[in-house]
Design a protein around this motif. Structure first.
Motif, short mmCIF file in Angstrom:
data_model
loop_
_atom_site.label_atom_id
_atom_site.label_comp_id
_atom_site.label_asym_id
_atom_site.label_seq_id
_atom_site.Cartn_x
_atom_site.Cartn_y
_atom_site.Cartn_z
N MET A 52 4.03 1.46 -0.78
CA MET A 52 4.90 1.51 -1.96
C MET A 52 4.14 1.94 -3.21
O MET A 52 4.76 2.40 -4.18
CB MET A 52 5.54 0.14 -2.20
N SER A 53 2.84 1.75 -3.22
CA SER A 53 2.08 2.08 -4.43
C SER A 53 1.75 3.57 -4.50
O SER A 53 1.16 4.03 -5.48
CB SER A 53 0.81 1.24 -4.50
N PHE A 54 2.12 4.33 -3.47
CA PHE A 54 1.92 5.79 -3.49
C PHE A 54 3.28 6.46 -3.72
O PHE A 54 4.32 5.85 -3.46
CB PHE A 54 1.32 6.26 -2.15
N TRP A 73 0.85 -1.20 0.00
CA TRP A 73 0.00 0.00 0.00
C TRP A 73 0.88 1.25 0.00
O TRP A 73 0.71 2.17 -0.80
CB TRP A 73 -0.92 -0.01 1.22
#
Lengths: 484, 484
Positions: free
Chosen positions: A205-207, A203
């Motif tokens: 890392m996806s931002f 989560w």
């Protein structure tokens, strides 16, 4: 187990023996089998029984489908007559069991089957599989929860469980043993137990960066906002960013539910203490500090003794697999069989290992409680027709150490029988409680033990005696067998 | 997995994150996750992959039923929009995987998912559960079979397995790892693998005496007559009675199939040697002497080194639970994500523990074989678009010890790619082989290792390198992250 075709969830030898009994004509002879275990797992002082609900579902659904019959036929091992017999196979016998969530001790029958031998034999493997697994995990969970000293413990081992059932039923057993909830959504659905969870490193890392990820999460789940703070750097980035987001939430009036952080790597004692100071200084002293990362009861006990500032524990792999002791070791042994006159003749199995000699006869278990404390004094394995007179003094000996005796004065104790009827004449006569009710029962069960029985290492052992009549029977059968 | 509703076989946080991606609008962003593991179980020199067939079944069946939707709604955690979105949820992505039965090493992607993040995230828990479990048991079985030095090994741990799936799928994995068969009838039916079995102590105990029980069994199953000889006294009663029955069978012309004895307790080295002498003296030198009793690879190796006369091994508890290492430890990590232009940007996760730093980017695995011996020389983890030119010399380094290098001269080696397509655009493009064919493939895989790689303790390690391009990418990302 509902709706699953599990008649063939058995060892081939059960079926070859069944055909044997069928062919010799002995298949309708009634027998009694005991399901019991010999040693508490993980060096514990007791075990917690679990799995009975799945046993009931298994037995209610027990029939050989056309697919099963076709498969067995294809093996060229079984006679047409026997295969025909299987087509109408149903369980017609009697089962007594100790309810789930009960504290139990080695050699006590957890489950007692009285049925035609051809039926009792078939059940062996599936019953052991189910009871062994769930009792193992319930016992392990009970240890982990004990170590957490009242802090809630979450089960989240599904990804490391030994297959889907181990995850789903293991989580059920973990809740029975005291976990406050599980991450396993299917267990939540099937057994109406609390499911919990936050977010993963992916989560964050996806931002584009950590604070954006935290803000997005806080906006979505303001009522239960646990932020995972170790994706980049726990103390330099994770905790400060979490505090910034809590400040923003507070300013916006959104900080009304549960909130806090989760530590998932590094030195949990050190990190939790530092995080606690940082949170307190920012005015968030009531934030949850949860921790995960290969925890088990020993690590939790160690962190507790180091003064770690953790108040919610997430336990995965080592709970769901019972890492240090991944098998319960329950066995299923013949205890009696009907003779031509319909009398049950006790049976024994000797072994070079004295602990493996079986207890003969149809048995039950009495539990003696102290009237003042409601704590367990001792258990007594007795023959079916024995009774205990609470108005008489009793002497209980440790069956492993007969010289150790406990005198119970009349009026100071009361007695409970542990085995209750589950199936009579093949019909279910017992309703499984809801899982959370079993947990509540298990909590009350553990209150019947002293801390000395509950401790993780070298616990004090509750004496389990054989009644005088059972002892005599056992000794007589041993003598008869040895002189043959 | 077929016909089972497993959409909720997941951690709650996967669903909360999915809702997060859904709400922020990022849910359709494509990402790449790698499923890999960091350490071989039980100190082994390799692992055996297993579970792909069940992954395929899980994905093909992946939808949220009305029951699932009702349950998720009842949690009051999810928005109506998101719940509506789940109603039509299907997997639409791409999966590459290393086929079952392959010998693999730490850090190699066993499975690579490229899909919209909302899909890839959901798969995490179930895929890990399935692959972790079966790879664990296949690897353990491979160790046990290696220790038996060519003797057949039977799996019969169902009663001690961690629930029904652990028994059924564990037996499947054990067969993939080299077991010749299982006692588990359901595994036999579902996966068309050999099922085997004889009789239990209760068979003997249910007859007036041992020899009557043996005679009855021999009459029923003359073609596969393995008699359990330790119910009363192995050498004084069991073996002599078995010999008597073999003599009677021989006289009656019935001794035409497999026959022999099973030892299930006591000192197996001593008892097997004595039994062998007794059987040989009676003219039954070709009798099978099988043994069981809490065996594992170390005990089998020890019995072998003591010259035990056992030629068929039955392994239960310690194989089906992978007793000394009951979890495989596979993880599922984000490796890349699509940017606005549709380009995949590599992602990395740092950790204080260097072994936990992920390998970024979309990757594949090359395996280098020696042309003369067909043995594995090394593996190379590379980026998706890299190729290996077999006509060029190669240098492989151990990624854990870069100073150790292996020079491969052109013409002396050939290369194979390990990852193959399983799903493309959500459609299955790969057919799982039959379980026994996977076993045969796994046997050939093990032949590509030297004995030094296969040995139980301190095995020689096959080097696994990162390609130059992947190394550079990883170092660049580490530098970028550290200077942030």
């Amino acid at each position: 187990m509902k709706g699953r075709d599990l008649a063939l969830l058995t060892d081939l030898y059960e079926l070859t023996m069944m055909q044997g009994y069928f062919t010799t004509g002995a298949y309708n002879k009634k027998v009694v089998f005991d399901l019991y275990y010999r040693k508490n797992p993980s060096g514990n002082g007791y075990a917690v029984t679990a799995g009975l609900q799945q046993v009931i579902e298994y037995i209610n659904g027990l029939r050989f489908t056309k697919d099963d019959i076709d498969y067995l036929t294809s093996l060229n091992l079984f006679s047409e007559d026997f295969i025909d017999f299987l087509k109408d196979f149903r369980f017609s016998g009697e089962i007594y069991a100790i309810p789930e969530g009960t504290v139990v001790f080695p050699h006590e029958p957890l489950l007692r089957v009285k049925a035609p031998i051809v039926e009792a034999q078939l059940l062996e493997t599936a019953l052991l599989n189910i009871i062994n697994h769930q009792s193992l995990i319930a016992t392990k969970a009970s240890r982990v929860v004990w170590a957490a000293q009242g802090d809630p413990v979450m089960e989240f081992g599904l990804r490391r469980a030994q297959g889907p059932d181990a995850g789903v039923l293991g989580a059920r057993a973990a809740v029975i043993g005291g976990c406050c909830g599980t991450s396993n959504v299917l267990t939540g659905k099937l057994f109406d137990v609390p499911v919990k969870g936050t977010h993963a490193h992916s989560w964050v890392m996806s931002f584009p960066n950590e604070i954006t990820a935290f803000r997005a999460y806080a906006k979505l789940f303001p009522d239960n906002c646990l932020l995972l703070v170790d994706t980049y750097n726990t103390l330099k980035s994770g905790v400060p960013n979490a505090i910034k987001v809590f400040q923003e939430m507070k300013a916006a009036g959104m900080l009304k539910g549960k909130y806090g952080i989760r530590l998932d790597s590094g030195d949990l004692a050190y990190l939790s203490k530092c995080a606690k100071v940082m949170l307190e200084e920012a005015g968030f002293g009531d934030a949850i500090i949860s921790a995960s990362s290969d925890l088990d009861e020993n690590l939790i006990a160690s962190l507790k003794s180091q003064g770690a500032k953790i108040n919610l524990w997430g336990v995965g792999t080592k709970l769901i697999t019972s890492d240090d002791c991944p098998a319960f070791g329950g066995v299923y042994k013949l205890a009696a069989e009907e003779d031509e006159n319909g009398t049950f003749v006790p049976k024994i199995k000797l072994s070079n290992n004295p602990g493996k000699v079986t207890n003969p006869g149809i048995k039950k278990v009495f539990r003696f409680y102290d009237k003042n404390t409601d704590k367990i004094k001792a258990d007594l394995i007795a023959l079916e027709h024995e009774t205990v007179d609470e108005s008489q003094d009793m002497v209980i000996r440790d069956s492993n150490a007969k010289w150790r005796k406990m005198e119970l004065e009349a009026g100071t104790f009361y007695v409970k029988e542990l085995l209750v009827p589950i199936f009579i004449d093949g019909k279910q006569v017992y309703e499984s409680p809801q899982t959370m009710d079993i947990q509540a029962f298990c909590n009350s069960e553990k209150k019947s033990l002293w801390d000395e029985h509950l401790r993780l290492n070298n616990p004090h052992i509750v004496p389990v005696d054989l009644s005088e009549k059972l002892s005599q029977l056992k000794n007589r059968l041993i003598d008869e067998m040895s002189t043959n």
